[in-house]
Structure formats: C-alpha cells, structure tokens
Write a protein that holds these residues in place. Structure first.
Motif, PDB file in Angstrom:
ATOM      1  N   VAL A  18      11.086 -13.891   1.359  1.00  0.00           N
ATOM      2  CA  VAL A  18      11.078 -12.881   0.299  1.00  0.00           C
ATOM      3  C   VAL A  18      12.377 -12.995  -0.488  1.00  0.00           C
ATOM      4  O   VAL A  18      13.389 -13.438   0.034  1.00  0.00           O
ATOM      5  N   PHE A  67      15.137 -10.738  -2.155  1.00  0.00           N
ATOM      6  CA  PHE A  67      15.510  -9.340  -2.021  1.00  0.00           C
ATOM      7  C   PHE A  67      15.570  -8.639  -3.368  1.00  0.00           C
ATOM      8  O   PHE A  67      16.082  -9.192  -4.344  1.00  0.00           O
ATOM      9  N   HIS A  68      15.074  -7.413  -3.426  1.00  0.00           N
ATOM     10  CA  HIS A  68      15.245  -6.614  -4.637  1.00  0.00           C
ATOM     11  C   HIS A  68      16.654  -6.011  -4.623  1.00  0.00           C
ATOM     12  O   HIS A  68      17.333  -6.040  -3.589  1.00  0.00           O
ATOM     13  N   GLN A  70      17.862  -3.730  -1.778  1.00  0.00           N
ATOM     14  CA  GLN A  70      17.940  -4.451  -0.502  1.00  0.00           C
ATOM     15  C   GLN A  70      19.200  -5.322  -0.479  1.00  0.00           C
ATOM     16  O   GLN A  70      19.923  -5.374   0.514  1.00  0.00           O
ATOM     17  N   VAL A  77      12.548   4.465   1.961  1.00  0.00           N
ATOM     18  CA  VAL A  77      11.174   4.940   2.092  1.00  0.00           C
ATOM     19  C   VAL A  77      10.351   3.893   2.838  1.00  0.00           C
ATOM     20  O   VAL A  77      10.730   2.722   2.908  1.00  0.00           O
ATOM     21  N   THR A  78       9.240   4.327   3.397  1.00  0.00           N
ATOM     22  CA  THR A  78       8.353   3.415   4.114  1.00  0.00           C
ATOM     23  C   THR A  78       7.954   2.279   3.171  1.00  0.00           C
ATOM     24  O   THR A  78       7.546   2.526   2.049  1.00  0.00           O
ATOM     25  N   GLY A  79       8.115   1.050   3.648  1.00  0.00           N
ATOM     26  CA  GLY A  79       7.735  -0.084   2.811  1.00  0.00           C
ATOM     27  C   GLY A  79       8.817  -0.515   1.836  1.00  0.00           C
ATOM     28  O   GLY A  79       8.575  -1.357   0.978  1.00  0.00           O
ATOM     29  N   SER A  80      10.024   0.037   1.971  1.00  0.00           N
ATOM     30  CA  SER A  80      11.088  -0.368   1.048  1.00  0.00           C
ATOM     31  C   SER A  80      11.722  -1.691   1.471  1.00  0.00           C
ATOM     32  O   SER A  80      12.526  -2.255   0.734  1.00  0.00           O
ATOM     33  N   GLY A  81      11.371  -2.179   2.650  1.00  0.00           N
ATOM     34  CA  GLY A  81      11.896  -3.475   3.072  1.00  0.00           C
ATOM     35  C   GLY A  81      13.057  -3.375   4.046  1.00  0.00           C
ATOM     36  O   GLY A  81      13.893  -4.271   4.110  1.00  0.00           O
ATOM     37  N   LYS A  82      13.088  -2.309   4.847  1.00  0.00           N
ATOM     38  CA  LYS A  82      14.173  -2.155   5.819  1.00  0.00           C
ATOM     39  C   LYS A  82      14.131  -3.272   6.856  1.00  0.00           C
ATOM     40  O   LYS A  82      15.165  -3.832   7.216  1.00  0.00           O
ATOM     41  N   THR A  83      12.919  -3.584   7.332  1.00  0.00           N
ATOM     42  CA  THR A  83      12.811  -4.596   8.378  1.00  0.00           C
ATOM     43  C   THR A  83      13.364  -5.932   7.895  1.00  0.00           C
ATOM     44  O   THR A  83      14.009  -6.665   8.648  1.00  0.00           O
ATOM     45  N   ARG A 128       7.203 -10.292  13.439  1.00  0.00           N
ATOM     46  CA  ARG A 128       8.065 -10.674  12.315  1.00  0.00           C
ATOM     47  C   ARG A 128       9.404 -11.222  12.804  1.00  0.00           C
ATOM     48  O   ARG A 128       9.919 -12.185  12.248  1.00  0.00           O
ATOM     49  N   ALA A 182       9.162  -2.055  -1.669  1.00  0.00           N
ATOM     50  CA  ALA A 182       9.368  -3.455  -2.008  1.00  0.00           C
ATOM     51  C   ALA A 182       8.162  -3.960  -2.784  1.00  0.00           C
ATOM     52  O   ALA A 182       7.038  -3.530  -2.536  1.00  0.00           O
ATOM     53  N   ARG A 232      -0.663   0.290   0.452  1.00  0.00           N
ATOM     54  CA  ARG A 232       0.345  -0.749   0.333  1.00  0.00           C
ATOM     55  C   ARG A 232      -0.276  -1.787  -0.585  1.00  0.00           C
ATOM     56  O   ARG A 232      -1.295  -1.558  -1.197  1.00  0.00           O
TER      57      ARG A 232
HETATM   58  P1  ADP Z   1      10.022  -1.023   5.957  1.00  0.00           P
HETATM   59  O1  ADP Z   1      10.585  -1.607   7.208  1.00  0.00           O
HETATM   60  O2  ADP Z   1      11.051  -0.342   5.112  1.00  0.00           O
HETATM   61  O3  ADP Z   1       8.800  -0.180   6.138  1.00  0.00           O
HETATM   62  P2  ADP Z   1       9.230  -3.741   5.451  1.00  0.00           P
HETATM   63  O4  ADP Z   1      10.469  -4.540   5.657  1.00  0.00           O
HETATM   64  O5  ADP Z   1       8.228  -3.736   6.544  1.00  0.00           O
HETATM   65  O6  ADP Z   1       9.578  -2.252   5.029  1.00  0.00           O
HETATM   66  O7  ADP Z   1       8.547  -4.221   4.087  1.00  0.00           O
HETATM   67  C1  ADP Z   1       7.254  -3.792   3.697  1.00  0.00           C
HETATM   68  C2  ADP Z   1       6.454  -5.003   3.225  1.00  0.00           C
HETATM   69  O8  ADP Z   1       7.057  -5.528   2.036  1.00  0.00           O
HETATM   70  C3  ADP Z   1       6.426  -6.113   4.222  1.00  0.00           C
HETATM   71  O9  ADP Z   1       5.188  -6.744   4.170  1.00  0.00           O
HETATM   72  C4  ADP Z   1       7.524  -7.046   3.739  1.00  0.00           C
HETATM   73  O10 ADP Z   1       7.296  -8.384   4.098  1.00  0.00           O
HETATM   74  C5  ADP Z   1       7.461  -6.877   2.235  1.00  0.00           C
HETATM   75  N1  ADP Z   1       8.754  -7.030   1.606  1.00  0.00           N
HETATM   76  C6  ADP Z   1       9.932  -6.510   1.989  1.00  0.00           C
HETATM   77  N2  ADP Z   1      10.914  -6.856   1.117  1.00  0.00           N
HETATM   78  C7  ADP Z   1      10.324  -7.603   0.154  1.00  0.00           C
HETATM   79  C8  ADP Z   1      10.797  -8.247  -1.039  1.00  0.00           C
HETATM   80  N3  ADP Z   1      12.081  -8.173  -1.411  1.00  0.00           N
HETATM   81  N4  ADP Z   1       9.898  -8.930  -1.777  1.00  0.00           N
HETATM   82  C9  ADP Z   1       8.606  -8.973  -1.420  1.00  0.00           C
HETATM   83  N5  ADP Z   1       8.099  -8.403  -0.326  1.00  0.00           N
HETATM   84  C10 ADP Z   1       8.940  -7.713   0.461  1.00  0.00           C
END
Ligand code: ADP
Ligand code: ZN
Ligand code: ZN
Length: 828
Positions: free
Chosen positions: A278, A280-281, A284, A308-314, A347, A465, A678
């Motif tokens: 990915v 990063f935005h 991130q 927020v949920t789905g913001s790309g924390k993982t 992951r 994200a 999503r």
């Molecule tokens: P969180 O942990 O905040 O819920 P995730 O890290 O799981 O978020 O990210 C949510 C989804 O978006 C995942 O499928 C992840 O692979 C994707 N994702 C995260 N960051 C990016 C990015 N910069 N560009 C594209 N996809 C991303």
C-alpha cells in the motif's frame, strides 16, 4: 544474593505476598541463577518455585530447608521479566510467584499431590456420606482430593480427616511429573561407517533379506531427495517395511536412530499469504514518521494512535515493526481475542513470514510450551496474542502494539494477577527503551487523558484508507429506530425499518451483520400470573432460557436445568420469555426471511477450538447472508460485502450499573458500526433504541468520539472517578452472608486505621461495604469495598497501604477470602 551464597529466595505460585528462603546445597551453587525454577519443600508439599534476586531476610528463618532439585539450566525467566513481574506484584498487590506463574507456560510445574487409597475395612458401619466416600475411593484408588470433591461435593476436609484418622482411608503424598514435556520423534540415518555410497552398495550385496534391502534403498532415495534423516514413520511408509526389519538393521549397525525435538506449533501447517503493498496516505505517513523517529532513537515513548476503523492502523503497526526488525529488535502485538482476529495474524505473517508466532490459551499445553521455548531462544522474534502475550519471553524488545486498546478483555480478572495488559505493556516498553503503540478508534478515557496531558503522544487518523485504486470509503450513515413508537408484533424483536433494510440487502445479494449482545433465547422467564422468575440456586441471578435444549442456564456458574414447565410459585403454566437473546433473534429471522442463510455467533456456537474461524470464513466466503451474534461480531473483521449493520437492542449496555456504561456502549456501537461499508459500497447502520435522546446516540450519529470523551471526562473529574482517581475493589467472600458482611466491615475499619496512621487518612475514600451487584455467585456471598484515591500529585500511593492492611489483618477463617482488584474493569 549478596551476603550468603548458600541461601536463595524463592517465589512460589501461591497467593502470598512474601518470598521464601531456602538453603542451597554447595554443589549447586554454580547452577542456580535468578530465574531458574527449583523444586522446594513447602509445608507438607513439594512445589515448583522460581529463584528471585532478593536479599535474604534478617534474621533468617530457621531451620532453613534445602532446595530439592533444579529444573532449569538456562533460567526460565530473564532478568527483564523478573523485573517486570516484580513490578506487577507490587502494583497489583499480589504474590510475585502468582505473576511468575502467569508468565510461564502452563503444565510445567512439578508438584506433590495428596492422593487417597483404601485403608482397612471399617469395623463399624460408616455413615451414609462416609460410605459414599469409601466407595468412590475403592473405585478410584489414588484419586486426588480435588477430583473426589468434584464428584462428592459434601466430602469436607473434616470428613476426610476423620476417615484417615480411623485408618479407613490412606493419604499419600506423591510427586507428579509436569503435565507437558518436550516432544521427541525418532529419526533414522546411516551409521557413520555406511555414509558413503560405496559402503552402502557393499552392504546391499551382503544383506540377505529383501525387506532389509528395500529399507536401505528407500533411505538412499530419501537422501537423494534431500531428506537425510527421515522420521522413522516416514521411512517405514516409504519402504513399506515393518518395525522389526528396522530394528534388525539397527542391531546390525547399519542404521541408527536419533531423537529429535518436535516443535508443536499451530501455524507451521498454514501457508504464508502474500502481502499487498500500500502507499501510505498523508495521515498514515505522519503517524509512522513520529513512531519511526522514536524507534530510531531507541527511546521509550508511548503513542496513542487514534484512528477510525479502516483508517489503516494495522498497516502502521506493520511498518513500525519492520523498522524494529531492521534493528534486530523484537515485537509483541496484542489483540483483544485472537480467535476473532485471524485476519490480523494473516496480515502479519504475510509481511514477516515464519518470524511470527502466536500464543494463546486455546492452544494445547504442548503447543504453548514449544512456542514459549522458541520465543525464549530467539527463534521467533514476533509474537501475536491476547493479554497474556505481554509476558512473552522475547529478548531485546523494540515495539509493543496494543490493538483496540480500549477493550475490556485486556484486564485479567480471575485468577490473580488481576493485571491490565495495556498498562503492563507501557511499563515493559519503558523497561526496554522500546516504543508502545496503543491503537483504537475509540480510546479508553484513561489513554485519551494521558494523550491530552502529554504523557502519551497523540496521533490521529480521521479518514478511512482508500481501497486500492478507488476513492476513500466513506464512514457509514447511522440511523436510530425509535422503539417507543413501534409496536413489536408477537415478540418479534425486529422493527419494520430494520426488517425492511434487511430485506433490501438480501435482494441485492449483500451481507448483513446483526448485533444482539445477549446470548440464549431470553434472559428471563417470568410467570405472567404471579411474576415469579427462576433463579440460579448458587448465584443471585436469573437463569437464561435456551430454547433449543429447552433448558435454563446460569451464565455465571454453568448450572443447567430443564425448563420447569409450570410456575414453581403459583403452579400456572404461564412462564413467558422476557427480553431478547441471540437465539430469539435467530428464530425471528428464520420466520421473516425463510430463504436467508443465517449464522449465529455467540459463546454457545463457538466452543470448539477453531469454531470462530470456521464461522468467520464461511461468512467471508459468502456462504451466509446474515451474521448474527453477541459482541463477537463487532471485532476486527473486514467483509467488503457487508452494507448493513443492525443493532437489535442498542440500550443493553446503557442500563448496567457501572460508571463506564456510556463509554463502553459507545465503543461497542462504534466498533460494530465500522463493519458496514468497506471497499466502495456505502454502509448503513440501524440502531434500535428506546432512548433515542441519550447522549451516546447523539455523538454516535456524528461519529464524534472526541465530543463524547470531553463530556465524559468533565463528569468523571467532577465525581472523582477514573481517570481522575485510582480505584481498587476489595472483595470479601464466603459461604455465610452475615459473616461475610462482618468481615468486610472489620476489614474496612482496619484499612481506615492504616490510612489514618500512614497517610493522614483524609485523601482516601472508602465506600461500602455493600453487597456486590451479583450478591451471591457459585454459592458464595460477596461484599465489596470500593477504595478511591484522587490521582494528583501529593496523593498517597494506594498500593503500599492496601498491602499493609492485608498483611496486618488477622487470618481469615477457612473458606473466606479477601481479594483485591486494582484498576477494576467494572464494578460488578
Ligand atoms: P484499521 O486497522 O485502522 O482498521 P487497516 O490497517 O486494517 O485499518 O486498513 C483497512 C483496509 O485498508 C485494509 O484492507 C488495508 O489493507 C487497507 N489500507 C490501509 N492503508 C491503506 C493505504 N494507504 N492504501 C490503500 N489501502 C490501505
Ligand atoms: Zn449460577
Ligand atoms: Zn406464577
């Protein structure tokens, strides 16, 4: 261990605050170091303890008993873990040995057990109960007392002692081997004289038996394939030979057997998935830069990653871990419940391959032992697991991540140590000069305040994200369904707006998640004539009706009984289910949408070891339309086809008598709402409520965590609750209510006196004693005393006072207990 090299201090796995002195026989002086496990006599028993780096007391107790055996040549606990566990024992006011037990894999202890055997036959007829005990022991000679008492609850110690005193039973002490051991497997190879092709050809000429020759040829073939030392089973299968043939060749000196350790690991069999790169935005990128800077500087720092949920924390955790690995350091990733987060493990494995281990309590003791040893030896530099993984034996830590840091499952409750894994993680990072990242969409108010006050560094990610190649997914829209104006027909828990929304998704082939945070069919049965409800005979709670088995069950102690049919009080056949459990929602769904495929996920459908995975995988593969369940369905799952999340009763958590009720309800609802929409499909969230004006919903409609946090913090400050105060709950429990109440009262007075002497008394509040919310559980009465100290400079530290009060309180009568919970997760 300065003064006297022949005396060591040992922590024992008992709820005792002190450590014990033992004599070290001179021949073991070199072998024993702090962190080694040793076998020691304790009273009439033998126990496994751990040598700790403490000075011997002055004066020494006498006589000193000797250590009986040393169980480790490399210390089981590193110096760092000794330091950490010591701190935990002080902070949580419990035994050091209790904390150490939590840090070691289960099943390693060597202990003596008392076993019962038949004695001489009774000269006079024994009583009814005595006869039952004698019969049980005759049928199970060597039974442990615990086992016996599981079967015959009335078998009191007094009764057993009487039978032993008369010689009708014999009591023997025996040393039990550890329940887990290193697993070995036999491998086969050529003996040294036969390792060359020429020697092998020569022996093939000499051998007379065709089966012997086949075995030798098979081993040659395997060697050519790169397997120089196949397992015994592998070789026998390949050659289709018998164990006798192999034995013969070993006797002839042609082949030899070697034992090798087998590593039991739940991951070894699973393939490593591929990582999707990915870009990063900006949010991130900014977060990662701040974290990386601390990592590069090898500086202790705690970050609160509020995203927020789905913001790309993982993705941020993964990138940070890569920096740490590049330095040769290691990392711990904590998740609330590993069974619910298979995607997280996948992951991390996609990026770090077989550097990743998992460690959790659903693994077998053997798997846990082997994984633990591999972590200790450095074979795995990364571990993912629930709260207990914060104690994993990794050396050279660079990063600890606590994902969903607000989750209550990070707090251990029973048994002691009653620690909070997030707080231990922060302290462990501090000990190691490591970085700790706490991640959440809805941080605990504790962490949020720490971030606002500058103790932690706040990093924010407000946007989801972007899904690969598309515009960022929007946050779902949230709507309330006001149940006050909706008549639910025939106990159907789904109001028309929610039912319509579900129907729409089913038509479009999209998926639905439904949350109802109560399992069973109905929480309560009530008699429509007289109002009677069946209660658990051991606990002061109502029994939950489980319709499929037609049973009533206690969710606290497991007691189960058949549906009584009629009311026990008035005899009317009028017992009606009140309230709604997951089973009742399931029944309603089947009636409304007979064609829909529904999966129910709650404690009752996820008992097996891989049950969670199977359910989640089936839903992910599209084999079901609706996933219905308790808070389990809110956890970190990413299902792109889910466009609707429904909450059947959003008020459930608001009614709990807990000062965190609003905070927890908001966290759960935000989390489940995050499951909707999503990828590129917009999501919708419908919440059914009878309190549509409640502030939790007001903030939820706007996705406004910060707004709610401000309001709640102002309130907590005013009322003097955490995070502005430190709490401790002292629980007094036992079989007789009056006695429990009396003990709780006298302990409170005693504690107040200690406070008065050592802290001037005025800053410490004691509230109670009061009967606990569930006054009686598992046949024991419970009274609580709440202790509250403001958290500001100049306030006396609470722990030394509690410790002193516990240590100076007179011994409790048998079967009565005082337990202590520092920073309790809830007040129940
Ligand atoms: P969180 O942990 O905040 O819920 P995730 O890290 O799981 O978020 O990210 C949510 C989804 O978006 C995942 O499928 C992840 O692979 C994707 N994702 C995260 N960051 C990016 C990015 N910069 N560009 C594209 N996809 C991303
Ligand atoms: Zn019960
Ligand atoms: Zn009745």
């Amino acid at each position: 261990m300065t003064a006297s090299p022949d005396i060591v201090q040992v922590a024992l796995p008992l709820p005792l605050m002190q450590v014990f002195s033992y004599r070290l026989p001179p021949e073991w002086r070199e072998a024993v170091r702090p962190g080694c496990r040793v076998l020691v006599p304790f009273g009439r028993r033998h126990l496994t303890g751990v040598v700790v780096p403490e000075p011997p007391p002055d004066p020494l107790p006498s006589p000193l008993k000797p250590i009986l055996d040393i169980l480790d040549d490399t210390p089981a606990l590193t110096d760092e873990l000794l330091q950490l566990t010591r701190w935990m024992a002080d902070y949580y006011v419990c035994g050091w040995g209790e904390v150490i037990r939590a840090a070691l894999p289960p099943g390693l202890e060597i202990e003596s057990r008392r076993r019962l055997y038949p004695g001489h036959p009774p000269a006079e007829p024994p009583g009814e109960r005595a006869a039952a005990v004698l019969r049980f022991v005759a049928e199970h000679p060597g039974t442990t007392i615990r086992r016996l008492r599981q079967e015959l609850r009335f078998a009191s110690y007094a009764l057993l002692h009487r039978l032993v005193a008369r010689g009708w039973l014999q009591l023997e002490e025996s040393l039990e081997p550890p329940r887990v051991q290193i697993k070995k497997e036999q491998h086969v190879r050529f003996a040294p004289a036969y390792r060359t092709p020429a020697a092998q050809e020569a022996v093939l000429e000499k051998l007379r038996g065709a089966r012997q020759r086949a075995l030798v040829t098979a081993l040659q073939a395997l060697r050519l394939e790169g397997v120089s030392e196949p397992t015994r089973a592998e070789l026998l299968a390949r050659a289709d030979a018998s164990p006798a043939t192999l034995r013969r060749l070993v006797e002839l000196g042609v082949l030899e057997l070697v034992e090798k350790e087998v590593i039991r690991s739940p991951l070894e069999a699973e393939p490593v998935p591929e990582a999707a790169p990915v870009t990063f935005h900006p949010e991130q990128q900014a977060a990662l830069e701040r974290i990386t800077e601390a990592i590069e500087a090898r500086r202790f720092e705690t970050f609160l990653l509020h995203g927020v949920t789905g913001s790309g924390k993982t993705e941020v955790y993964i990138a940070a871990l890569k920096r740490v690995r590049a330095q040769g350091r290691t990392g711990i990733i904590l998740v609330p419940e590993i069974a619910l987060t298979p995607q997280t493990v996948r992951r991390f494995r996609a990026h770090f391959g077989d550097e990743v281990a998992v460690l959790h309590s659903r693994m077998s003791n053997g798997e846990r032992y082997d994984t633990w040893r591999q972590l200790r030896s450095g074979r795995y530099p990364i571990v993912i697991g629930p709260r207990s993984a914060v104690l994993a034996p990794l050396a050279n830590l660079g990063l600890i991540v606590v994902d969903e840091e607000h989750e209550r499952s990070y707090k251990q409750f029973n048994p002691a140590p009653r620690y909070h894994a997030r707080d231990v993680a922060v302290y462990r990072a501090y000990l190691n000069g490591a970085v700790c990242v706490l991640g959440s969409a809805t941080p605990s108010l504790e962490s949020y305040l720490n971030a606002r006050s500058g103790k932690y560094t706040l990093l924010e990610m407000r946007r989801r994200a972007p899904a690969v190649g598309r515009t960022p997914a929007r946050l779902p829209s949230v709507r309330l369904v006001d149940l006050r104006h909706t008549r639910l027909v025939n106990g159907n828990p789904l109001a028309p707006p929610l039912a319509r929304a579900i129907a729409q998704r089913l038509e479009r082939g999209e998926q639905v998640i439904l949350l109802q945070n109560r399992r069973g069919f109905a929480p309560v049965l009530e008699c429509a004539e007289c109002g009677w409800s069946p209660h658990c005979p051991h606990c002061s709670v109502t029994l939950t009706y489980h319709k499929v088995q037609h049973q009533l069950r206690c969710h606290y102690c497991g007691y189960a009984t058949r549906h009584p049919g009629t009311c026990r009080q008035c005899g009317a056949a009028a017992l009606e289910p009140l309230g709604i459990g997951t089973q009742r929602v399931e029944e309603a769904l089947r009636a409304l949408f007979p064609e829909a495929r529904v999966l129910r996920m709650d404690l009752d459908t996820t008992r097996g070891r891989r049950a969670h995975h199977r359910l989640l995988d089936r839903f992910a593969r599209g084999e079901a339309d609706i996933l219905l369940g308790t808070q389990m369905v809110a956890k970190g799952l990413d299902f792109p086809r889910v466009t609707l999340v429904g909450v059947v009763n959003a008020d459930t958590g608001l009614l709990l008598p807990d000062f965190r009720a609003d905070e927890h309800t908001f966290q759960l609802l935000m989390q489940v709402a995050g499951r909707a929409g999503r990828a590129d499909r917009p999501g919708e969230v419908l919440l059914q409520t009878r309190n549509p004006d409640h502030r939790v919903f007001r903030y939820l409609l706007r996705h406004d965590y910060v707004g709610l946090a401000r309001e709640l913090l102002a309130e907590r400050r005013q009322l003097g609750y955490p995070p502005y105060a430190r709490l401790a709950v002292v629980e007094c429990s036992g079989p007789d209510e009056a006695r429990v109440a009396e003990l709780a009262r006298s302990w409170t007075e005693h504690f107040q006196q200690v406070c008065h002497q050592h802290a001037g008394g005025h800053l410490i509040d004691t509230l109670g004693p009061t009967p606990a919310l569930h006054e009686r559980l598992k046949g024991r009465y419970r009274y609580h005393v709440l202790v509250k100290v403001p958290r500001r400079t100049g306030a006396p530290p609470l722990q030394p006072l509690l410790r002193q009060a516990l240590e100076t309180f007179p011994p409790l009568p048998r079967a009565y207990r005082l337990t202590l919970d520092i920073d309790p997760a809830g007040l129940s």
